[in-house]
Scaffold this active site. Structure first.
Site, short mmCIF file in Angstrom:
data_model
loop_
_atom_site.label_atom_id
_atom_site.label_comp_id
_atom_site.label_asym_id
_atom_site.label_seq_id
_atom_site.Cartn_x
_atom_site.Cartn_y
_atom_site.Cartn_z
N CYS A 114 0.82 -1.22 0.00
CA CYS A 114 0.00 0.00 0.00
C CYS A 114 0.85 1.26 0.00
O CYS A 114 2.04 1.25 0.26
CB CYS A 114 -0.97 0.03 1.18
SG CYS A 114 -2.08 -1.38 1.26
N GLY A 138 0.27 -0.13 -4.96
CA GLY A 138 -1.05 -0.72 -4.85
C GLY A 138 -1.91 -0.35 -6.05
O GLY A 138 -2.01 0.83 -6.38
N ASN A 158 -0.47 2.16 6.10
CA ASN A 158 0.29 1.20 5.31
C ASN A 158 0.99 0.23 6.26
O ASN A 158 1.75 0.65 7.12
CB ASN A 158 1.33 1.95 4.46
CG ASN A 158 2.36 1.04 3.83
OD1 ASN A 158 3.51 1.45 3.66
ND2 ASN A 158 2.00 -0.17 3.48
N GLY A 159 0.71 -1.07 6.10
CA GLY A 159 1.35 -2.08 6.94
C GLY A 159 0.33 -3.06 7.48
O GLY A 159 -0.88 -2.87 7.35
N TYR A 200 13.14 -4.41 -3.81
CA TYR A 200 12.10 -4.58 -4.83
C TYR A 200 11.02 -3.51 -4.83
O TYR A 200 10.70 -2.94 -5.86
CB TYR A 200 11.43 -5.96 -4.64
CG TYR A 200 10.16 -6.14 -5.45
CD1 TYR A 200 10.22 -6.38 -6.82
CD2 TYR A 200 8.91 -6.06 -4.85
CE1 TYR A 200 9.05 -6.53 -7.57
CE2 TYR A 200 7.74 -6.22 -5.60
CZ TYR A 200 7.83 -6.46 -6.96
OH TYR A 200 6.69 -6.60 -7.70
#
Length: 481
Positions: A2, A28, A104-105, A255
Site C-alpha cells: 500500500c 497498490g 500502510n502495513g 524490490y
C-alpha cells in the site's frame, strides 16, 4: 504494501494527494481513495476499485475541495478484495465523521484487538487494519483522552507495521510504528529555510518519489514511533516519540520502492547497484566474454543488473520488453492472475538472444512460477545458456508486516533444494545474494533492517500470533532443505 499520501493546508489538496498517489501507484493497484476537509469543516471522502486516474478523476477532486486531504492506494495482503477495504476510512463520532485515516502495513495482533473492540460494541465496516487503528483511537478519545494521548496509547498497543496519516477536525497527524517497518517521508511545498517548516504546505508520502510530481521538497522521514501534529497557524510539532530497535523492511530497498526514492537513510537505486556489484564480485566462476550479456527482469531489477554488469565489465542488455500497461504481477491477488500477467507483460527482443550466454537478474524468487516462464521464454528466443542471479537471499519465511507471502507452502525455497529450483526454472546455474552480504551492503546498519523473510529473525516471534492469516508456529518455518 500500500501507499499513503497527505497534504495539509494547501490549495487543491485533493488534487495534490491524487498526484502523489499516482507517483506511488506501484505500491497498490487494486483500489484507492481520498478524503478531504471541506470549507464547512466536514470530512468527506471517495474511494473505489481501480487506478488513481480512474477513481480520483477531476470530477471527484472537485467534490472533495479543501485545503487538507489524505489518500491511499491499496495492495491487499489481508482482507477481501472489495471497496469496503479501500481507504481512507471515515470514523464517526457523535457529531458525525470527524476523523479519516489511511495506513500502510499489517498488524500482528489485529484479531485480538478487533475481538476486544467488538466485545465492547464497536461495529466494523471492513476487515482492514486502518479502520481498527482509527476506531481504537476514537474509543480512547471518547473516553476522555486527548487525541494525541489516544494515538500514543494505540501506538503502544499495536504490534506490527503501520505508517499512518489521520485527519482529525482541523488537524492532520502523521505517525509511524516504533520499529519503522514501512517507509514514510515528509516534504514541503514552499519551505526553503533551515529547521522545521510551518505546518501549512506540508506533504506526506510513503516514498519520496511522490514529491517531485507536486513540486515539494523532501525534508526528512517521519521517525519511528514519532507523532507529528499539524495545525493551522501553528508550527509543525513532534508531540511524541517512542522508538524501539529499528526494523526497516529491507525488501523495500530490493524490490518494492521506486528507484528514485530515498528512505531509511538509503538511496534505493544506489543500494540496488551495490547489490549487483556485490553479486558480481562473488561470481568469478562465470567468465566474461563477447557472448555474455547481463539482462534484468524489468523494471524492478534494472539497477541490480546494471550494478552487476558494471562490476563484471560485461555487456548490459534489455532483451525483455515490458508492457507498462500491465501492473506489477507480484501484487496481483491470485496465482492465475499473476501467470496471465507475466504472459501479457514481457516479450523478447527479436534476434537479441541467439548465441548468447545470458545472466538473467531478478530481484527475488518467491513462488518461482513467473521466473520459470521467463527463463523458458528466453531459451525459446535462442539463448544458449541462462544463468539466473537473484538480488535477494532465499525467501524462506512469510512476512507479517505487509508483503503478500503469507504461507510457508507458497515459498519455493522451502519446498525444493537449490538444484531442484535450478532445474525447475530451467536455468544452467542459479545463485542468490546471501544474508551475510547485508553486512557489506548496509555497513554499520545491518541491525536496523528486518530480514525475517530471509533468516526468520522476527522481532515479534511467530509463536502465539493471533493473526488474520493463522500463522503457524516457528518450528514450521524451518526450511525443508
Amino acid at each position: 504494501m500500500c501507499g499513503i499520501a497527505g497534504v495539509f493546508e494547501a490549495e487543491g489538496a485533493t488534487g495534490l494527494v491524487a498526484s502523489i498517489l499516482f507517483a506511488i501507484q506501484h505500491r497498490g493497484q487494486e483500489s484507492c481513495g481520498a478524503a478531504a476537509r471541506d470549507a464547512g469543516g466536514r470530512i468527506v471522502g471517495h474511494k473505489g476499485m481501480g487506478l488513481v486516474k480512474q477513481v480520483l478523476d477531476e470530477e471527484v477532486q472537485g467534490r472533495l475541495a479543501g485545503t487538507t486531504a489524505i489518500g491511499h492506494v491499496r495492495y491487499p495482503t489481508a482482507g477481501c478484495s472489495d471497496v469496503v477495504n479501500a481507504q481512507p476510512h471515515l470514523i464517526e463520532l457523535a457529531e458525525g465523521p470527524v476523523m479519516a485515516i489511511s495506513s500502510n502495513g499489517d498488524l500482528i495482533n489485529y484479531g485480538e484487538l478487533r475481538a476486544r473492540l467488538e466485545g465492547e460494541g464497536v461495529v466494523f465496516k471492513s476487515d482492514n487494519d486502518a479502520e481498527l487503528i482509527g476506531r481504537l483511537i476514537a474509543m480512547y478519545h471518547v473516553r476522555g483522552l486527548a487525541i494525541e494521548a489516544a494515538i500514543a496509547r494505540v501506538q503502544a498497543e499495536l504490534k506490527g507495521a503501520f505508517s499512518t496519516v489521520l485527519m482529525y477536525r482541523d488537524r492532520l497527524y502523521a505517525f509511524r510504528d516504533p520499529h519503522g517497518f514501512r517507509p514514510m517521508v515528509m516534504g514541503h511545498l514552499t519551505h526553503e529555510g533551515e529547521g522545521e517548516p510551518p505546518s501549512e504546505g506540508a506533504v506526506f508520502s510513503s516514498e519520496s518519489c511522490g514529491f517531485g510530481i507536486v513540486g515539494a521538497r523532501l525534508l526528512r522521514e517521519v521517525l519511528p514511533g514519532e507523532i507529528l501534529r499539524l495545525e493551522r497557524g501553528q508550527p509543525l510539532q513532534s508531540v511524541g516519540r517512542a522508538p524501539l530497535q529499528p526494523r526497516h523492511c529491507v525488501f523495500e530497498l530490493i524490490y518494492f520502492s521506486r528507484p528514485d526514492s530515498s528512505h531509511f537513510g538509503e538511496s534505493v537505486y544506489q543500494t540496488r547497484q551495490r547489490i549487483g556489484a556485490c553479486m558480481a564480485a562473488k561470481d568469478a566462476a562465470l567468465a566474461n566474454g563477447d557472448d555474455l550479456v547481463v539482462m534484468p527482469v524489468p523494471d524492478s531489477s534494472n539497477f541490480i543488473a546494471l550494478g552487476y554488469a558494471k562490476a563484471k565489465q560485461a555487456e548490459f542488455g534489455m532483451g525483455l520488453l515490458r508492457n507498462h500497461y500491465v501492473g506489477r504481477t507480484f501484487i496481483k491477488p491470485t496465482q492465475a492472475s499473476r501467470d496471465e500477467g507475466v504472459k501479457q507483460k514481457f516479450n523478447p527482443l527479436p534476434d537479441f538472444f541467439p548465441g548468447k550466454r545470458v545472466v538473467l537478474i531478478d530481484d527475488s524468487i518467491v513462488r518461482g512460477t513467473s521466473l520459470r516462464k521467463l527463463v523458458r521464454m528466453v531459451r525459446q528466443a535462442g539463448a544458449k545458456e541462462i544463468h539466473v542471479r537473484i538480488g535477494s537471499p532465499k525467501v524462506i519465511g512469510p512476512c507479517f508486516y505487509g508483503i503478500d507471502t503469507p504461507t510457508r507452502e507458497e515459498l519455493i525455497a522451502n519446498r525444493m533444494s537449490e538444484a531442484e529450483i535450478r532445474d525447475y526454472l530451467g536455468a544452467d546455474s542459479l545463485r542468490w545474494l546471501e544474508v551475510a552480504d547485508f553486512e557489506e551492503l548496509l555497513p554499520g546498519r545491518r541491525q536496523d533492517f528486518c530480514t525475517a523473510c530471509f533468516d526468520l529473525d522476527y522481532i515479534y516471534p511467530p509463536e502465539g500470533f493471533a493473526t488474520k492469516t493463522n500463522a503457524p508456529s516457528l518450528r514450521e518455518f524451518q526450511p525443508a532443505h
